[in-house]
Scaffold this active site. Structure first.
Site, PDB file in Angstrom:
ATOM      1  N   GLU A 160       0.854  -1.188   0.000  1.00  0.00           N
ATOM      2  CA  GLU A 160       0.000   0.000   0.000  1.00  0.00           C
ATOM      3  C   GLU A 160       0.886   1.234   0.000  1.00  0.00           C
ATOM      4  O   GLU A 160       1.796   1.358   0.831  1.00  0.00           O
ATOM      5  CB  GLU A 160      -0.937   0.042   1.211  1.00  0.00           C
ATOM      6  CG  GLU A 160      -1.904   1.234   1.101  1.00  0.00           C
ATOM      7  CD  GLU A 160      -2.809   1.452   2.306  1.00  0.00           C
ATOM      8  OE1 GLU A 160      -2.616   0.766   3.338  1.00  0.00           O
ATOM      9  OE2 GLU A 160      -3.684   2.331   2.216  1.00  0.00           O
ATOM     10  N   ASP A 200      10.038   7.539  -0.116  1.00  0.00           N
ATOM     11  CA  ASP A 200       9.264   8.019  -1.254  1.00  0.00           C
ATOM     12  C   ASP A 200       8.883   6.814  -2.116  1.00  0.00           C
ATOM     13  O   ASP A 200       9.752   6.175  -2.724  1.00  0.00           O
ATOM     14  CB  ASP A 200      10.099   9.022  -2.047  1.00  0.00           C
ATOM     15  CG  ASP A 200       9.447   9.365  -3.385  1.00  0.00           C
ATOM     16  OD1 ASP A 200       8.215   9.214  -3.505  1.00  0.00           O
ATOM     17  OD2 ASP A 200      10.173   9.767  -4.311  1.00  0.00           O
ATOM     18  N   ASP A 255      -2.158  12.000  -2.627  1.00  0.00           N
ATOM     19  CA  ASP A 255      -2.252  13.463  -2.544  1.00  0.00           C
ATOM     20  C   ASP A 255      -2.617  14.027  -3.923  1.00  0.00           C
ATOM     21  O   ASP A 255      -1.917  13.749  -4.904  1.00  0.00           O
ATOM     22  CB  ASP A 255      -0.914  14.055  -2.085  1.00  0.00           C
ATOM     23  CG  ASP A 255      -0.655  13.760  -0.611  1.00  0.00           C
ATOM     24  OD1 ASP A 255      -1.623  13.511   0.136  1.00  0.00           O
ATOM     25  OD2 ASP A 255       0.524  13.767  -0.203  1.00  0.00           O
ATOM     26  N   LYS A 262      -3.335  22.312  -7.363  1.00  0.00           N
ATOM     27  CA  LYS A 262      -2.898  23.453  -8.188  1.00  0.00           C
ATOM     28  C   LYS A 262      -2.181  22.942  -9.436  1.00  0.00           C
ATOM     29  O   LYS A 262      -1.331  22.047  -9.340  1.00  0.00           O
ATOM     30  CB  LYS A 262      -1.945  24.345  -7.391  1.00  0.00           C
ATOM     31  CG  LYS A 262      -2.645  25.100  -6.305  1.00  0.00           C
ATOM     32  CD  LYS A 262      -1.692  26.041  -5.603  1.00  0.00           C
ATOM     33  CE  LYS A 262      -2.423  26.720  -4.450  1.00  0.00           C
ATOM     34  NZ  LYS A 262      -1.541  27.126  -3.378  1.00  0.00           N
ATOM     35  N   ASP A 268     -10.822  11.102  -4.004  1.00  0.00           N
ATOM     36  CA  ASP A 268     -12.019  11.937  -3.881  1.00  0.00           C
ATOM     37  C   ASP A 268     -11.929  13.119  -4.842  1.00  0.00           C
ATOM     38  O   ASP A 268     -12.770  14.011  -4.802  1.00  0.00           O
ATOM     39  CB  ASP A 268     -12.118  12.476  -2.445  1.00  0.00           C
ATOM     40  CG  ASP A 268     -10.829  13.160  -2.056  1.00  0.00           C
ATOM     41  OD1 ASP A 268      -9.832  12.433  -1.833  1.00  0.00           O
ATOM     42  OD2 ASP A 268     -10.786  14.399  -2.025  1.00  0.00           O
ATOM     43  N   THR A 321     -10.116   3.367   4.797  1.00  0.00           N
ATOM     44  CA  THR A 321      -8.965   4.139   5.251  1.00  0.00           C
ATOM     45  C   THR A 321      -9.488   5.357   6.019  1.00  0.00           C
ATOM     46  O   THR A 321     -10.675   5.708   5.909  1.00  0.00           O
ATOM     47  CB  THR A 321      -8.116   4.629   4.062  1.00  0.00           C
ATOM     48  OG1 THR A 321      -8.887   5.572   3.317  1.00  0.00           O
ATOM     49  CG2 THR A 321      -7.665   3.484   3.176  1.00  0.00           C
ATOM     50  N   PHE A 377      -8.940   8.541   5.477  1.00  0.00           N
ATOM     51  CA  PHE A 377      -9.434   9.593   4.584  1.00  0.00           C
ATOM     52  C   PHE A 377     -10.778   9.202   3.979  1.00  0.00           C
ATOM     53  O   PHE A 377     -11.663  10.038   3.847  1.00  0.00           O
ATOM     54  CB  PHE A 377      -8.398   9.923   3.497  1.00  0.00           C
ATOM     55  CG  PHE A 377      -7.406  10.947   3.949  1.00  0.00           C
ATOM     56  CD1 PHE A 377      -6.429  10.618   4.886  1.00  0.00           C
ATOM     57  CD2 PHE A 377      -7.451  12.254   3.487  1.00  0.00           C
ATOM     58  CE1 PHE A 377      -5.511  11.564   5.331  1.00  0.00           C
ATOM     59  CE2 PHE A 377      -6.536  13.210   3.927  1.00  0.00           C
ATOM     60  CZ  PHE A 377      -5.563  12.861   4.854  1.00  0.00           C
ATOM     61  N   GLU A 378     -10.933   7.940   3.620  1.00  0.00           N
ATOM     62  CA  GLU A 378     -12.223   7.534   3.054  1.00  0.00           C
ATOM     63  C   GLU A 378     -13.337   7.774   4.070  1.00  0.00           C
ATOM     64  O   GLU A 378     -14.385   8.330   3.732  1.00  0.00           O
ATOM     65  CB  GLU A 378     -12.211   6.062   2.651  1.00  0.00           C
ATOM     66  CG  GLU A 378     -13.552   5.665   2.038  1.00  0.00           C
ATOM     67  CD  GLU A 378     -13.724   4.167   1.879  1.00  0.00           C
ATOM     68  OE1 GLU A 378     -13.681   3.712   0.740  1.00  0.00           O
ATOM     69  OE2 GLU A 378     -13.892   3.471   2.893  1.00  0.00           O
TER      70      GLU A 378
HETATM   71  C1  LIG Z   1      -4.308  11.918   1.567  1.00  0.00           C
HETATM   72  S1  LIG Z   1      -3.289  10.869   2.529  1.00  0.00           S
HETATM   73  C2  LIG Z   1      -4.150   9.277   2.452  1.00  0.00           C
HETATM   74  C3  LIG Z   1      -3.705   8.325   3.523  1.00  0.00           C
HETATM   75  C4  LIG Z   1      -4.445   6.968   3.514  1.00  0.00           C
HETATM   76  N1  LIG Z   1      -4.181   6.237   2.291  1.00  0.00           N
HETATM   77  C5  LIG Z   1      -5.912   7.170   3.709  1.00  0.00           C
HETATM   78  O1  LIG Z   1      -6.665   7.016   2.735  1.00  0.00           O
HETATM   79  O2  LIG Z   1      -6.311   7.484   4.851  1.00  0.00           O
HETATM   80  C6  LIG Z   1      -1.923  10.578   1.449  1.00  0.00           C
HETATM   81  C7  LIG Z   1      -0.772   9.926   2.165  1.00  0.00           C
HETATM   82  O3  LIG Z   1       0.228   9.560   1.213  1.00  0.00           O
HETATM   83  C8  LIG Z   1       1.501   9.892   1.727  1.00  0.00           C
HETATM   84  N2  LIG Z   1       2.371  10.090   0.567  1.00  0.00           N
HETATM   85  C9  LIG Z   1       2.233  11.026  -0.384  1.00  0.00           C
HETATM   86  N3  LIG Z   1       3.192  10.896  -1.328  1.00  0.00           N
HETATM   87  C10 LIG Z   1       3.931   9.839  -0.949  1.00  0.00           C
HETATM   88  C11 LIG Z   1       5.082   9.205  -1.507  1.00  0.00           C
HETATM   89  N4  LIG Z   1       5.625   9.657  -2.641  1.00  0.00           N
HETATM   90  N5  LIG Z   1       5.604   8.161  -0.868  1.00  0.00           N
HETATM   91  C12 LIG Z   1       5.044   7.703   0.295  1.00  0.00           C
HETATM   92  N6  LIG Z   1       3.960   8.261   0.853  1.00  0.00           N
HETATM   93  C13 LIG Z   1       3.415   9.312   0.258  1.00  0.00           C
HETATM   94  C14 LIG Z   1       1.261  11.145   2.533  1.00  0.00           C
HETATM   95  O4  LIG Z   1       2.261  11.350   3.517  1.00  0.00           O
HETATM   96  C15 LIG Z   1      -0.115  10.853   3.159  1.00  0.00           C
HETATM   97  O5  LIG Z   1       0.003  10.194   4.401  1.00  0.00           O
END
Ligand SMILES: C[S@@+](CC[C@H](N)C(=O)[O-])C[C@H]1O[C@@H](n2cnc3c(N)ncnc32)[C@H](O)[C@@H]1O
Length: 203
Positions: A33, A85, A108, A112, A144, A181, A183-184
């Site tokens: 994931e 990352d 994410d 923008k 979303d 999750t 966020f969901e």
């Molecule tokens: C909007 S949150 C969603 C978290 C989770 N999947 C949920 O639905 O509750 C996006 C997550 O992805 C992580 N993230 C974003 N870019 C990433 C990357 N390149 N590598 C690892 N994690 C990343 C962020 O730190 C954040 O915790």
């Protein structure tokens, strides 16, 4: 007793590939994931499927530690969490044909226009993700964000080794359309629309 050290996995050194047989045991199917956040999806899925290995990749330090602590508290032995990352990891350190499923929920959106280049779902990333999947392996993405979803659909459709398949299947951890999750749960409570797509590696 399980400790944080059992759950946390250090990112591989430059040039090193992850060895899932060494991490989870020989022949164990592995699901990954990306952006595993507080670990809600991984926790449910790993408890339901103790014979699979689960790797969560999360960039944010506090959240990743929160999720790791959660796995320790629940005594979940088949999850590893890595702070790195994910885009770099998938492109450089995942062996070809080594993943059974790849889950990406609420990546994410970088709304923008000048930030769109930071979005995870871009053709080079998806090509690397497909190479990392076993034939028949599945990538599932939920967002979303309507405009990002259009991009996601286009990028997946442009990858010739993928074929769209139903998202809402319990075998992939989707229960009545929910991945559960953090966020969901929050976005559904706010009444936001949720967009979902899944595809399978054909060749
Ligand atoms: C909007 S949150 C969603 C978290 C989770 N999947 C949920 O639905 O509750 C996006 C997550 O992805 C992580 N993230 C974003 N870019 C990433 C990357 N390149 N590598 C690892 N994690 C990343 C962020 O730190 C954040 O915790």
């Amino acid at each position: 007793m399980l400790t944080l050290g059992d759950v946390i996995l250090e990112p591989p050194a430059p040039g090193e590939m992850l060895d899932f047989d060494a991490i989870f045991g020989p022949g164990v199917p592995v699901e990954m994931e990306i952006g595993s956040g507080k670990g809600g999806f991984l926790l449910n899925r790993a408890r339901a499927l103790p014979d699979r290995g689960f790797l969560g990749i999360e960039w944010a330090n506090k959240i990743y530690l929160y999720a790791a602590d959660r796995m320790v508290r629940w005594g979940v032995r088949n999850v590893r969490l890595m702070r790195t990352d994910a885009s770099h990891l998938v492109r450089h350190s995942i062996r070809p044909e080594s993943l059974t499923m790849l889950h990406i929920y609420h990546p994410d959106p970088w709304p923008k226009k000048r930030h769109h280049k930071r979005r995870l779902i871009q053709p080079p990333f998806v090509a690397a993700a497909v190479a990392a999947l076993k034939p028949g392996g599945r990538i599932a993405i939920q967002t979303d964000h309507a405009e990002y979803f259009e991009q996601i659909k286009q990028v997946l459709a442009g990858e010739p080794r993928l074929r769209e398949v139903p998202f809402n299947v319990p075998e992939a951890g989707v229960v009545d359309g929910f991945v559960q999750t953090n966020f969901e749960i929050k976005y559904r409570r706010e009444g936001r629309p949720i967009y979902q797509i899944a595809a399978e590696r054909t060749a």
